[in-house]
Design an enzyme around this catalytic site. Sequence first.
Site, PDB file in Angstrom:
ATOM      1  N   ARG A  88      34.847 -24.515  -0.114  1.00  0.00           N
ATOM      2  CA  ARG A  88      33.575 -25.569  -0.476  1.00  0.00           C
ATOM      3  C   ARG A  88      33.782 -26.568   0.407  1.00  0.00           C
ATOM      4  O   ARG A  88      35.036 -27.255   0.405  1.00  0.00           O
ATOM      5  CB  ARG A  88      33.477 -25.789  -1.736  1.00  0.00           C
ATOM      6  CG  ARG A  88      32.785 -24.651  -2.819  1.00  0.00           C
ATOM      7  CD  ARG A  88      32.505 -24.707  -4.179  1.00  0.00           C
ATOM      8  NE  ARG A  88      31.266 -25.586  -3.952  1.00  0.00           N
ATOM      9  CZ  ARG A  88      30.578 -26.397  -5.045  1.00  0.00           C
ATOM     10  NH1 ARG A  88      31.277 -26.405  -6.311  1.00  0.00           N
ATOM     11  NH2 ARG A  88      29.536 -26.483  -5.219  1.00  0.00           N
ATOM     12  N   ASP A 236      31.395 -36.246  -5.406  1.00  0.00           N
ATOM     13  CA  ASP A 236      32.282 -35.282  -4.685  1.00  0.00           C
ATOM     14  C   ASP A 236      32.808 -35.725  -3.670  1.00  0.00           C
ATOM     15  O   ASP A 236      34.033 -35.359  -3.118  1.00  0.00           O
ATOM     16  CB  ASP A 236      31.243 -34.054  -4.318  1.00  0.00           C
ATOM     17  CG  ASP A 236      30.843 -33.403  -5.715  1.00  0.00           C
ATOM     18  OD1 ASP A 236      29.844 -33.653  -6.291  1.00  0.00           O
ATOM     19  OD2 ASP A 236      31.563 -32.077  -5.819  1.00  0.00           O
ATOM     20  N   LYS A 247      25.908 -34.149  -6.493  1.00  0.00           N
ATOM     21  CA  LYS A 247      25.018 -33.051  -6.776  1.00  0.00           C
ATOM     22  C   LYS A 247      23.600 -33.307  -6.261  1.00  0.00           C
ATOM     23  O   LYS A 247      23.050 -34.478  -6.563  1.00  0.00           O
ATOM     24  CB  LYS A 247      24.717 -32.890  -8.351  1.00  0.00           C
ATOM     25  CG  LYS A 247      24.140 -31.570  -8.738  1.00  0.00           C
ATOM     26  CD  LYS A 247      24.186 -30.186  -7.586  1.00  0.00           C
ATOM     27  CE  LYS A 247      25.703 -29.790  -7.511  1.00  0.00           C
ATOM     28  NZ  LYS A 247      25.905 -29.187  -6.467  1.00  0.00           N
TER      29      LYS A 247
END
Length: 345
Positions: A88, A236, A247
């Site tokens: 990711r 993140d 998000k």
Amino acid sequence: MEIRSLYFDGSILHILDQRYLPFEVIDVQCKTECDVWEAINKMKIRGAPAIGVAAAYGMYLGLRNFEGSTETFIQKAKELKDYLDSARPTAVNLAWATKRILDKILSNGEKSPEELKQIALIEAKNIENEDIERNFKIGEFGSELFTDGDTIMTICNTGELATIKHGTAFSVIKRSFEKYKNISVIALETRPYLQGARLTAFELKEAGIPFRLITDNMAAFVMQKGLVSGIVTGADRIASNGDTANKVGTYMLAVLAHYHKIPFYVAAPLSTIDLNIESGKEIPIEERNSDEVTHCMGQRIAPNGVEVYNFSFDVTPHELITGIITDKGIAYPPFKKSIKKLFEF
Ligand SMILES: CSC[C@H]1O[C@H](OP(=O)(O)O)[C@H](O)[C@@H]1O
């Protein structure tokens, strides 16, 4: 019930498959780096700090059966880092954790592969244990921003399931609930993976914290009705100027908070700050499978063949952020200067 996103039993990395929570508790047994890659990529485990720890153990799992010289061991470790980092792209904690393991190996280049395997395992355990202390401190610092009667809005899931313990924004919420009277939460369901409805609601209930679950499109009206005292989200990847990837939907909350003059905070350990990038423009934004948008909990909700956007994150400009709560303290604007100062402690 104690919730653990993962645990390593000395041989197998056990991961709680979050895709089936809160309805089923399914243990995923990772025995190789490929098992870990898949667990991260398919979001069996998710949450920036949690995927970092999983990848750290993934480095060990990929090295433990290695046979050969130290030189080829180091080459293998470099290849493993590149492979696991590809699971990711947005959460910097993933690459930060694999770099920690690789750097530990490189700084012990005179040792044998057998010794380096143990060094890699010990470093993975260190990263896991440090996360617990970091998140507790985030809760301590962040809870100073709230008081009796506050209602805190949050998006996605930043609790025990996204970390090793305490959570990040969730740690601020939990610590505030422990310290003050009548703290409550408004949690966004967070389509399409429903981290809020499935995971945060589960964790808030377990913790006995009063909350309301809302659909993402209710956020503006709830703020307009004066029901929100402050907003805390996770992160993140935070750029050196404070621009924050989190998000998708976080940017929406930040714009609304600015309009409604509601404080908007980001909570994250220092390992989420990427000093190598100047601004949020440089943050890679993951795009995921269209099925996540055309389906809900496996049920098709859109006609066949429709085109979608499925950005998993968005970037909130630092101008919309009131403060960044970290394990070393709270950074306030100008972030370039205040973030740099946090790293000097
Ligand atoms: C403390 S978790 C940080 C961050 O990770 C989540 O993303 P995902 O569920 O896709 O891994 C979310 O953005 C959280 O705020």
